[in-house]
Design an enzyme around this catalytic site. Structure first.
Site, PDB file in Angstrom:
ATOM      1  N   HIS A  31       0.766  -1.205  -0.028  1.00 46.73           N
ATOM      2  CA  HIS A  31       0.064  -0.025   0.076  1.00 46.73           C
ATOM      3  C   HIS A  31       0.862   1.147   0.011  1.00 46.73           C
ATOM      4  O   HIS A  31       2.110   1.268  -0.032  1.00 46.73           O
ATOM      5  CB  HIS A  31      -0.802   0.037   1.295  1.00 46.73           C
ATOM      6  CG  HIS A  31      -0.324  -0.211   2.310  1.00 46.73           C
ATOM      7  ND1 HIS A  31       0.342   0.725   3.107  1.00 46.73           N
ATOM      8  CD2 HIS A  31      -0.478  -1.338   3.302  1.00 46.73           C
ATOM      9  CE1 HIS A  31       1.037   0.194   4.191  1.00 46.73           C
ATOM     10  NE2 HIS A  31       0.480  -0.948   4.412  1.00 46.73           N
ATOM     11  N   HIS A  34       4.067   1.465   2.055  1.00 48.71           N
ATOM     12  CA  HIS A  34       5.218   0.732   1.728  1.00 48.71           C
ATOM     13  C   HIS A  34       5.774   1.611   0.365  1.00 48.71           C
ATOM     14  O   HIS A  34       6.899   1.785   0.232  1.00 48.71           O
ATOM     15  CB  HIS A  34       4.836  -0.686   0.863  1.00 48.71           C
ATOM     16  CG  HIS A  34       4.183  -1.552   1.920  1.00 48.71           C
ATOM     17  ND1 HIS A  34       2.889  -1.958   1.970  1.00 48.71           N
ATOM     18  CD2 HIS A  34       4.830  -2.246   2.941  1.00 48.71           C
ATOM     19  CE1 HIS A  34       2.677  -2.855   3.029  1.00 48.71           C
ATOM     20  NE2 HIS A  34       3.710  -3.193   3.660  1.00 48.71           N
ATOM     21  N   ASP A 147       5.428   0.773  12.991  1.00 45.78           N
ATOM     22  CA  ASP A 147       5.581  -0.252  13.956  1.00 45.78           C
ATOM     23  C   ASP A 147       6.913   0.031  14.759  1.00 45.78           C
ATOM     24  O   ASP A 147       8.123  -0.170  14.193  1.00 45.78           O
ATOM     25  CB  ASP A 147       5.711  -1.586  12.924  1.00 45.78           C
ATOM     26  CG  ASP A 147       4.818  -1.835  12.258  1.00 45.78           C
ATOM     27  OD1 ASP A 147       3.958  -2.574  12.853  1.00 45.78           O
ATOM     28  OD2 ASP A 147       4.789  -1.605  11.004  1.00 45.78           O
ATOM     29  N   VAL A 173       2.217   6.444   7.200  1.00 48.91           N
ATOM     30  CA  VAL A 173       1.218   7.134   6.126  1.00 48.91           C
ATOM     31  C   VAL A 173      -0.126   6.742   6.732  1.00 48.91           C
ATOM     32  O   VAL A 173      -0.438   5.518   7.006  1.00 48.91           O
ATOM     33  CB  VAL A 173       1.562   6.569   4.699  1.00 48.91           C
ATOM     34  CG1 VAL A 173       0.650   6.770   3.751  1.00 48.91           C
ATOM     35  CG2 VAL A 173       3.012   6.848   4.456  1.00 48.91           C
TER      36      VAL A 173
HETATM   37  P1  AMP Z   1       4.526  -5.136   6.604  1.00 49.86           P
HETATM   38  O1  AMP Z   1       4.456  -5.528   5.065  1.00 49.86           O
HETATM   39  O2  AMP Z   1       3.088  -4.738   7.173  1.00 49.86           O
HETATM   40  O3  AMP Z   1       5.254  -6.032   7.281  1.00 49.86           O
HETATM   41  O4  AMP Z   1       5.196  -3.772   6.634  1.00 49.86           O
HETATM   42  C1  AMP Z   1       6.416  -3.629   5.899  1.00 49.86           C
HETATM   43  C2  AMP Z   1       7.101  -2.511   6.184  1.00 49.86           C
HETATM   44  O5  AMP Z   1       6.268  -1.405   5.970  1.00 49.86           O
HETATM   45  C3  AMP Z   1       7.147  -2.428   7.828  1.00 49.86           C
HETATM   46  O6  AMP Z   1       8.358  -1.627   7.986  1.00 49.86           O
HETATM   47  C4  AMP Z   1       6.273  -1.367   8.211  1.00 49.86           C
HETATM   48  O7  AMP Z   1       6.420  -0.721   9.467  1.00 49.86           O
HETATM   49  C5  AMP Z   1       5.989  -0.451   7.122  1.00 49.86           C
HETATM   50  N1  AMP Z   1       4.674   0.079   7.124  1.00 49.86           N
HETATM   51  C6  AMP Z   1       3.517  -0.611   7.112  1.00 49.86           C
HETATM   52  N2  AMP Z   1       2.360   0.112   7.287  1.00 49.86           N
HETATM   53  C7  AMP Z   1       2.962   1.522   7.107  1.00 49.86           C
HETATM   54  C8  AMP Z   1       2.511   2.717   7.144  1.00 49.86           C
HETATM   55  N3  AMP Z   1       1.080   3.138   7.244  1.00 49.86           N
HETATM   56  N4  AMP Z   1       3.237   3.847   7.229  1.00 49.86           N
HETATM   57  C9  AMP Z   1       4.421   3.620   7.089  1.00 49.86           C
HETATM   58  N5  AMP Z   1       5.181   2.429   6.891  1.00 49.86           N
HETATM   59  C10 AMP Z   1       4.519   1.274   6.872  1.00 49.86           C
END
Ligand code: AMP
Length: 289
Positions: A31, A34, A147, A173
């Site tokens: 999204h 990312h 996170d 975001v």
């Molecule tokens: P995930 O795919 O959920 O494991 O996330 C991959 C990376 O994207 C991690 O470093 C998350 O912290 C980051 N991430 C997920 N959601 C957001 C967001 N809303 N804003 C910024 N970074 C994000």
């Protein structure tokens, strides 16, 4: 854009890659959050590597792993659209081949909050990120402030294990109504989705109290609690006002702190946070090993 599936293909593709390399580890279902990490990686580095791997070891509930959303075709299109150079999308056995028998377990900073609520979660995160850091050997890796505890756990791991990848945190975001983007938002029913901005509202209520001079941890936790409990669909898991570097719960907020919370809506669990004072997990801080 090249897509590779094995450790050997990854190594070969990286051999010819211009340095520095920026790494964005993800679990897919990409999204805008990312996308922002990818954009930052692209602007800082000559080569951008994205990994897409739904890591079974970081799910403490089997059902959560099974129902985690996946759509590789769409993810690859988004990576290509963003100018990613290399995507590593391995199967589970490529990361954890038969005989894999090591876990990386980070100490104090991994224990409270998500560590307490999700036993084994951060061992799974630290283990997979250590493998990915070693495989990619990037100069920099990008993670989301959303996170915040994860960023702190990974920094501790990379520092202690002498892995020379700088860990950079990028701002959260959000949707226009304040809900932090998350792959898990897709599981919310329409009613839950319209209630979910309550996480951000609760954080902002506590932030406003802090800005007007409130320094009591209990008063700030109570400010969040009151906003959350006014929403019948929201079932708070925890609210926290913690020290920005140790994540220990605070009686008084006298320095950088992290407001954070976890809330369930039906079977979907969402987290969010808000740093107070200097960025709790270093929105733009670099730490060299
Ligand atoms: P995930 O795919 O959920 O494991 O996330 C991959 C990376 O994207 C991690 O470093 C998350 O912290 C980051 N991430 C997920 N959601 C957001 C967001 N809303 N804003 C910024 N970074 C994000």
């Amino acid at each position: 854009m090249k897509v590779v599936r094995t450790r050997a293909e990854l190594r070969e593709a990286l051999g010819a890659a211009p340095r520095p390399v920026g790494l964005v580890p993800t679990m897919g279902w990409l999204h805008q959050g990312h996308r922002e990490l990818i954009r930052r990686a692209r602007s800082d580095n000559a080569t951008t590597v994205v990994t897409i791997f739904v890591n079974p070891r970081q799910f403490n509930e089997a059902a959560d792993y099974t129902k985690y959303p996946r759509n590789e075709e769409r993810d690859l299109a988004m990576c290509s659209d963003e100018g990613v150079d290399l995507v590593f999308a391995p199967g589970v056995e490529e990361i954890y081949p038969p005989g894999f028998d090591t876990a990386v377990s980070v100490g104090a900073v991994a224990r409270p909050l998500e560590g307490a609520a999700r036993p084994g979660h951060f061992d799974g995160v630290a283990t997979v990120v250590a493998v990915l850091f070693n495989l990619v050997g990037a100069e920099r890796a990008y993670f989301g402030q959303k996170d915040a505890q994860q960023v702190m756990v990974i920094r501790q791991m990379a520092c202690d294990l002498a892995i020379g990848t700088d860990v950079l945190a990028c701002p959260t975001v959000r949707e226009p109504d304040g809900l932090a983007l998350s792959s898990r938002n897709v599981h919310l029913s329409p009613a839950e989705r319209s209630t979910a901005p309550v996480l951000h509202r609760a954080l902002l209520a506590a932030r406003r109290r802090w800005e007007s001079g409130e320094r009591s941890g209990d008063a700030l936790r109570d400010a969040m609690w009151q906003v959350l409990t006014a929403e019948p669909l929201a079932r708070p898991d925890y609210v926290s006002v913690a020290d920005g570097s140790t994540l220990a719960e605070l009686e008084r907020v006298d320095g950088p702190a992290l407001l954070s919370l976890a809330v369930r809506f039906g079977s979907t669990r969402l987290i969010d946070n808000e740093p107070l004072g200097a960025p709790a997990s270093g929105t733009d801080r670099r730490e060299r090993v």
